[in-house]
Design a protein around this motif. Structure first.
Motif, PDB file in Angstrom:
ATOM      1  N   THR A 143       0.794  -1.064  -0.049  1.00 51.12           N
ATOM      2  CA  THR A 143      -0.112   0.271  -0.001  1.00 51.12           C
ATOM      3  C   THR A 143       0.838   1.243   0.034  1.00 51.12           C
ATOM      4  OG1 THR A 143      -1.823  -1.082   1.196  1.00 51.12           O
ATOM      5  CG2 THR A 143      -1.656   1.470   0.973  1.00 51.12           C
ATOM      6  N   SER A 204     -12.119   0.228   6.564  1.00 57.64           N
ATOM      7  CA  SER A 204     -12.107  -1.120   5.939  1.00 57.64           C
ATOM      8  C   SER A 204     -11.164  -1.095   4.623  1.00 57.64           C
ATOM      9  CB  SER A 204     -13.444  -1.862   5.915  1.00 57.64           C
ATOM     10  OG  SER A 204     -13.225  -2.726   4.951  1.00 57.64           O
ATOM     11  N   GLY A 205     -10.377  -1.900   4.577  1.00 56.56           N
ATOM     12  CA  GLY A 205      -9.377  -2.152   3.652  1.00 56.56           C
ATOM     13  C   GLY A 205     -10.400  -2.753   2.292  1.00 56.56           C
ATOM     14  N   TYR A 209     -11.364   2.755   0.372  1.00 55.52           N
ATOM     15  CA  TYR A 209     -11.216   4.041   1.029  1.00 55.52           C
ATOM     16  C   TYR A 209     -10.560   4.803   0.099  1.00 55.52           C
ATOM     17  CZ  TYR A 209      -6.310   1.712   2.301  1.00 55.52           C
ATOM     18  OH  TYR A 209      -5.354   1.187   2.279  1.00 55.52           O
ATOM     19  N   GLN A 234      -2.354  -5.688   8.664  1.00 58.04           N
ATOM     20  CA  GLN A 234      -3.656  -5.047   8.464  1.00 58.04           C
ATOM     21  C   GLN A 234      -3.291  -3.635   7.955  1.00 58.04           C
ATOM     22  OE1 GLN A 234      -5.882  -4.994  12.217  1.00 58.04           O
ATOM     23  NE2 GLN A 234      -6.280  -7.156  12.132  1.00 58.04           N
ATOM     24  N   ASP A 236      -5.027  -1.500   6.368  1.00 58.36           N
ATOM     25  CA  ASP A 236      -6.100  -0.597   6.576  1.00 58.36           C
ATOM     26  C   ASP A 236      -6.129   0.268   8.020  1.00 58.36           C
ATOM     27  OD1 ASP A 236      -6.954  -2.815   7.876  1.00 58.36           O
ATOM     28  OD2 ASP A 236      -9.044  -3.137   6.771  1.00 58.36           O
ATOM     29  N   SER A 240      -4.601   4.293   8.281  1.00 59.62           N
ATOM     30  CA  SER A 240      -5.497   4.999   9.238  1.00 59.62           C
ATOM     31  C   SER A 240      -4.666   5.559  10.368  1.00 59.62           C
ATOM     32  CB  SER A 240      -6.690   4.379   9.600  1.00 59.62           C
ATOM     33  OG  SER A 240      -7.472   3.665   8.545  1.00 59.62           O
TER      34      SER A 240
END
Length: 343
Positions: A143, A204-205, A209, A234, A236, A240
Motif C-alpha cells: 500500500t 475497512s480495506g 477507501y 492490516q 487499513d 489510518s
C-alpha cells in the motif's frame, strides 16, 4: 511385565497424540472463522476461499451499452469532469485472470484513471510492478509503495485517490456524489469506518477507501521519513494510524439519512436480517449503529466486498442496466441537488 506396561503406555501416548493432532486440525480448518476472530482479524471472519467460493469465469463479459444510448447521462458526465477519481486496485499475478480482469471489465471503466498494483509488472494487462512480495503480511508495504507510485507519476491526473481490492465492487458515480461537497485540498479520507485500534476510527480495506489529494501528500511525506512504518498485516489499520498522525480526518461517508455507503461484506450479508452472527467481529467493529435489512444500505451505495466474478457482472447489470418501468429515482438528496444547481 514392566516392559509390557511401558510398551502399552507408549502406544497409548502415541494414540492420544494422534487424536489430539487430528482434533486440532479439524477445529482449525472447520472453524477457522472463530480462530481468526480470536486473533482480531476482521478479514479472517469471512474466509475468501471457504465461505465465499469464487466462481471463475473464462474471459471478460461485455454488456450491450447501446440499449441505454438514449439515456440522459449529463449529470454523471458533468461529475466525471468535476470530481476526478484515480482508482488503484490491489491485485497480484495469480489474480489477474481470475479477478482483476473482471474489475477491469466492469466498474473500473468509470474511474478517470485506473491502475492495477501488483508485485510484478505485466505489460500486457497492464499492471504496475511494486517489487513487493505477495501475501497478507506484505499488504501494508504494498500500500505504501502504491501510493508513492501514484504520488510520483499520477498525482495531477485526479483530485481523489481510491484504493480497492480485486474482489470489491464499486459504484464510482455514487462516490463522486459523496465527494462533491468536499475539496481535494482538505486533509480527509472516506470509507467504512471501524472503531478499534485508531482513535478516530480506521477505514475497512476491503470496502475500499478514498483519500483527498492533500491526504495523499501527507501520507507519502510521512512514509518517506520512516515515521510511519507500522509492521502489521492490516494495511487499513496502518494507513489510518498514519493519516491520523498527520491530522487527516476520518470522514463520515454515510448519506443524509445516516445509511452506510461503503460495505465490507457482500450485499446479502447486509440486506438480510440476522445473516451476520451476533458474535461476528462486524458488530464489534462498526463505528456507527448497525441497521440490518433493506435499511442497511444507502440508495447511493458506493461499494461491496467479497464479490466473486459472477456477482461482479450481476451487480454491474443491476446497477446500470436494469430499470423498473415508470419509476423515478426515489432518493435524491436535497443537499446534493442544491450544490449542483449552485455550481
Amino acid at each position: 511385565m514392566a516392559e509390557q506396561r511401558s510398551a502399552i503406555s507408549v502406544v497409548m501416548f502415541l494414540c492420544g497424540a494422534g487424536l489430539g493432532f487430528i482434533s486440532c486440525y479439524v477445529l482449525i480448518n472447520v472453524n477457522g472463522t472463530m480462530l481468526m476472530q480470536f486473533l482480531n482479524d476482521p478479514r479472517g471472519a469471512v474466509n475468501d476461499s471457504d465461505n465465499h467460493q469464487h466462481r471463475d469465469l473464462e474471459g471478460m463479459m461485455t454488456f450491450n451499452i447501446s440499449q441505454h444510448s438514449d439515456e440522459n447521462r449529463s449529470l454523471a458526465d458533468d461529475l466525471y469532469k468535476r470530481v476526478r477519481i484515480l482508482c488503484w486496485v490491489m491485485t497480484g499475478p495469480q489474480n489477474l485472470k481470475k479477478k482483476a480482469i473482471h474489475v477491469k471489465a466492469t466498474w473500473a471503466k468509470k474511474c478517470n484513471s485506473v491502475l492495477f498494483m501488483s508485485s510484478k509488472e505485466d505489460k500486457d494487462f497492464p499492471t504496475v510492478g511494486l517489487d513487493v512480495k505477495e501475501g497478507r503480511h506484505h499488504l501494508n508495504r504494498k500500500t505504501i509503495k502504491a501510493f508513492q507510485y501514484v504520488f510520483d507519476h499520477h498525482l495531477n491526473e485526479a483530485d481523489w485517490f481510491l484504493k480497492a481490492d480485486d474482489d470489491t465492487y464499486l459504484i464510482v458515480d455514487n462516490l463522486r456524489w459523496l465527494l462533491l461537497t468536499y475539496s481535494p485540498d482538505q486533509p480527509i479520507f472516506f470509507g467504512r469506518k471501524f472503531k478499534p485500534f485508531v482513535k478516530q476510527g480506521f477505514m475497512s480495506g476491503g470496502a475500499g477507501y478514498v483519500l483527498s489529494k492533500e491526504a495523499v501528500k501527507r501520507y507519502v511525506d510521512i512514509c518517506k521519513t520512516g515515521e510511519c512504518s507500522y509492521s502489521t498485516a492490516q494495511e487499513d489499520v496502518a494507513i489510518s494510524k498514519c493519516l491520523e498522525g498527520v491530522n487527516v480526518k476520518a470522514g463520515d461517508s454515510r448519506d443524509t439519512n445516516k445509511r452506510e455507503t461503503f460495505h465490507p461484506l457482500p450485499p446479502e450479508h447486509h440486506l438480510i436480517k440476522h445473516y451476520i452472527p451476533r458474535s461476528s467481529w462486524y458488530r464489534q467493529y462498526c463505528f456507527y449503529p448497525i441497521t440490518e435489512g433493506p435499511g442497511c444500505c444507502s440508495d447511493l451505495t458506493v461499494s461491496f466486498h467479497y464479490v466473486d466474478t459472477v456477482n461482479m457482472y450481476l451487480l454491474e447489470y443491476l446497477t446500470y442496466y436494469l430499470r423498473p418501468y415508470g419509476y423515478k429515482y426515489r432518493y435524491y438528496p436535497e443537499s446534493a441537488a442544491k450544490e449542483l444547481k449552485q455550481t
